[in-house]
Design a protein around this motif. Structure first.
Motif, PDB file in Angstrom:
ATOM      1  N   SER B  13     -52.957  33.995  37.103  1.00 52.82           N
ATOM      2  CA  SER B  13     -52.689  32.636  36.659  1.00 52.82           C
ATOM      3  C   SER B  13     -51.560  32.568  35.645  1.00 52.82           C
ATOM      4  N   THR B  14     -50.917  31.414  35.625  1.00 48.84           N
ATOM      5  CA  THR B  14     -49.886  31.118  34.640  1.00 48.84           C
ATOM      6  C   THR B  14     -50.409  29.942  33.818  1.00 48.84           C
ATOM      7  N   ASN B  15     -50.574  30.168  32.530  1.00 46.17           N
ATOM      8  CA  ASN B  15     -51.162  29.131  31.699  1.00 46.17           C
ATOM      9  C   ASN B  15     -50.195  28.671  30.627  1.00 46.17           C
ATOM     10  N   LEU B  16     -50.138  27.367  30.438  1.00 49.46           N
ATOM     11  CA  LEU B  16     -49.281  26.811  29.398  1.00 49.46           C
ATOM     12  C   LEU B  16     -50.132  25.942  28.488  1.00 49.46           C
ATOM     13  N   VAL B  17     -49.905  26.048  27.193  1.00 51.14           N
ATOM     14  CA  VAL B  17     -50.662  25.248  26.240  1.00 51.14           C
ATOM     15  C   VAL B  17     -49.694  24.645  25.237  1.00 51.14           C
ATOM     16  N   LEU B  18     -49.911  23.369  24.915  1.00 49.21           N
ATOM     17  CA  LEU B  18     -49.145  22.730  23.845  1.00 49.21           C
ATOM     18  C   LEU B  18     -50.104  22.408  22.715  1.00 49.21           C
ATOM     19  N   ILE B  19     -49.739  22.786  21.497  1.00 47.15           N
ATOM     20  CA  ILE B  19     -50.562  22.351  20.364  1.00 47.15           C
ATOM     21  C   ILE B  19     -49.711  21.446  19.485  1.00 47.15           C
TER      22      ILE B  19
END
Lengths: 350, 331
Positions: B13-19
């Motif tokens: 999987s390729t995961n992206l997170v914005l905080i």
């Protein structure tokens, strides 16, 4: 006469002895090239599937030796009193030469220090006579060979790199005056720049033929040196090794395991060492024992400890991830230790 | 609005997170890599852009995962960290009390032991992929079930069968054998979950003191059968964090925030427009010496962004315009 010496396995521990021996017998010794992809691949193809990576590499190196009259594969049974070398070392002339078919004849000699120096000399005399050398010459070559090996050990203990040590050792007996090369060793010593921030101290333990085999271990030593102050078993005094093994119920049976475990134990107690890495490979019987013994000791002392297991298809990514994570863990631990005074106490309760 | 971006590009999987500025998770994406990490990253950025708008500002970028270097090149990362540190940072930020993290991803599984918020020990699986997400994926595919359905089957089991978990090849033949004997599917799947957990604790968890609070994260934490098997085996409650599947990316975002916050330097981020740029990845065998290293080269138009794979540094140290490289005597 040209004798081929494979750059594998016992090369990494005992090459100076053999180099000195043959030099003083006036016989040219040719080593195979440092391991590269071709050598590794041919070794994997030829050697027995169930054996360990270092033995497979040996097969590749034997195969790569061309234009020599003989290939020399000593049978190293024991190198000191009351211990043996790995059982695979004992059967090498048969097991590996069976795997590698070539036209070059194999010559061998049995080295067994358990029986004492006289027996070793006797075996070497018989071996040298077959090569057409006189007894006096062989005796002298044996004494010189011991000096080469001692010199190499001293160079390593002074912190000199493996390849540099071999080179300097050879030069000091062949071209340079002894004093000059010792001085050279001191200026070449690996040093950390003084204005750098303190770096974590890490000890790397494992068989010489894994730690110094730069191709197979993906240049682990230099990768670590870029980020940490590295300590190797070769730099540890024999006395320290023996002292730290005193508490064992039984003496270590194998000389390599004795060195690894003894040095490993001393690192666990050493305050300048922040973590210990054990470099091992699949199929090593000796490591399966010493690795676990060291793990238990490290755990008791709350010393970070990690095992890296090599095999023929070690991806660089996996290795780098483990090293990075290990160094990160130690750095973050040290940073935190200076903030939290109760840290050590908390850890012990858990 | 301004955000920090974390990217975890793994095998599966390729995961992206914005905080956001308050450390709250604004967006979290979980995409399948499908063997094409570059496309997956670009697709993810496109999706993020439609959600947050072009005006949004990215203050810093962190990458992790097995393709962290590739992701860092494409995105222009400020910090590149290994998965263990990233996972530990995310977990200890959200749950400062955590003492054990169980993490099972696509191709690897790890255990991280923390004390007082600091990693004191960890272990990762060796080359063997037994007991990781990709094995579960395979088994679900063999039974013709979507992975979500496969996972929920285990909870319906009454009497889990015993399956050898030491090696996934043996586990598979064991499963087929049990299935031919007439055991029900839920019992077999539940047995598989137990075998995986046993194997994990015997291998990865060997010599580790597993103390609570325990977190279970990584893509496999979505599987209630594994969760339950862990709880039974360890005899205590195990928490699954809200963003369990993207914890690595979240950790990378926190690390980017730490780094940029500390140095107060502008980010290296290439901008949300990178989703439209065309990147070319290529590889070739270097013929400079007998090692014949496989060199990977990432290009944007005619500019070489990064090269790696060499043992000597001849290529990796040489980036920039291709013309310059030619002039310097390289291919």
């Amino acid at each position: 006469m040209k004798i081929g010496f494979p750059r594998a396995l016992y090369y990494f521990d005992y090459y100076p002895f053999w180099a000195g021996f043959f030099y003083n017998l006036d016989i040219e010794l040719v080593t195979s090239e440092p391991t590269h992809r071709g050598i590794m691949e041919s070794g994997l193809k030829m050697a027995h599937d169930e054996t360990c990576l270092p033995v497979k590499l040996l097969a590749g190196h034997i195969n790569s030796l061309k234009d020599v009259d003989y290939i020399f594969l000593p049978r190293m049974v024991s190198v000191e009193e009351k211990t043996y070398l790995c059982p695979k070392f004992l059967g090498i002339p048969e097991s590996v030469s069976a795997a590698v078919d070539g036209d070059i004849p194999v010559i061998t000699v049995t080295i067994n220090w358990r029986e004492g120096q006289n027996q070793v000399l006797k075996a070497l005399e018989a071996f040298g006579l077959k090569l057409g050398k006189g007894k006096a010459m062989i005796r002298n070559a044996f004494q010189e060979a011991l000096k080469w090996q001692t010199m190499y050990g001293e160079l390593r203990r002074s912190g000199e790199d493996f390849e540099e040590s071999l080179d300097l050792c050879e030069k000091s007996f062949t071209i340079l005056p002894r004093e000059t090369s010792l001085k050279l060793a001191k200026t070449n010593q690996y040093k950390v720049c003084e204005n750098r921030e303190p770096r974590p101290g890490i000890a790397l333990v494992g068989h010489a033929y894994l730690v110094n085999e730069r191709y197979a271990n993906l240049d682990l030593v230099n990768k670590l040196r870029a980020n940490v102050d590295l300590k190797l078993i070769e730099e540890t005094e024999t006395k320290a090794v023996e002292n730290s093994l005193k508490g064992l119920r039984k003496k270590m049976f194998w000389s390599q395991a004795k060195k690894i475990l003894g040095a490993g134990y001393s690192y666990v107690d050493d305050e300048t060492v922040d973590g210990v890495i054990y470099l091992s490979c699949f199929g090593c019987g000796m490591d399966s024992v010493s690795q676990d013994m060291l793990a238990r000791r490290a755990r008791k002392a709350h010393k970070p400890y990690m095992v890296i297991t090599l095999d023929e298809h070690s991806g660089e990514a996996g290795l780098v991830t483990r090293i990075e994570a290990f160094v990160d863990m130690i750095v973050r631990r040290i940073e935190n230790e200076s903030n939290l005074s109760a840290y050590g106490k908390c850890l012990d309760n858990n | 609005m301004s955000y920090f971006l974390g990217a975890d590009v793994g095998s599966v999987s390729t995961n992206l997170v914005l905080i956001d500025a308050d450390n709250k998770v604004k967006e979290a994406l979980y995409l399948r890599t499908k063997g094409q990490p570059m496309q997956a990253i670009q697709k993810g950025i496109k999706m993020l852009r439609t959600r947050i708008g072009l005006k949004a500002q990215i203050m810093g970028v962190g990458t992790t995962g097995s393709a962290r270097q590739l992701a860092a090149t494409l995105l222009g990362a400020d910090v590149i960290k290994n998965e263990i540190t990233a996972h530990a940072v995310a977990a200890s930020r959200l749950y400062p009390q955590v003492r054990t993290i169980l993490e099972i991803g696509g191709q690897d599984s790890k255990i991280i032991i923390l004390r007082d918020g600091i990693v004191v020990d960890f272990a990762m699986n060796t080359v063997c992929a037994a007991g990781t997400g990709s094995f579960l994926d395979q088994q679900a595919a063999r039974l013709g079930l979507p992975i979500g359905e496969f996972a929920s089957l285990a909870v319906k089991a009454d009497n889990p069968v015993r399956i050898a978990g030491r090696c996934s090849v043996f586990a598979e033949s064991d499963m087929i054998h049990k299935q031919q004997l007439g055991h029900s599917l839920p019992d077999i799947v539940a047995g598989l979950c137990q075998a995986m957990v046993r194997n994990y604790l015997n291998n990865i968890g060997k010599n580790k003191r597993i103390l609570g609070p325990i977190l279970f994260q990584g893509g496999v934490a979505a599987n209630p059968g594994i969760h339950r098997a862990f709880e039974n085996e360890l005899g205590q409650e195990i928490t699954i964090p809200e963003h369990f599947s993207v914890m690595g990316a979240l950790g990378a975002a926190y690390l980017a925030q730490e780094k940029v916050g500390l140095t107060a330097k502008p980010t290296h981020f290439r901008g949300l427009e990178m989703a439209e740029s065309s990147f070319q990845a290529g590889s070739f065998d270097c013929s400079g010496c007998a090692n014949n290293c496989e060199i990977i080269r990432i290009k944007q138009n005619e500019e070489i962004l990064a090269q790696w794979g060499d043992r000597c540094g001849k290529w990796s140290g040489n980036i920039g315009k291709e013309e310059d490289n030619k002039a310097a005597g390289h291919k």
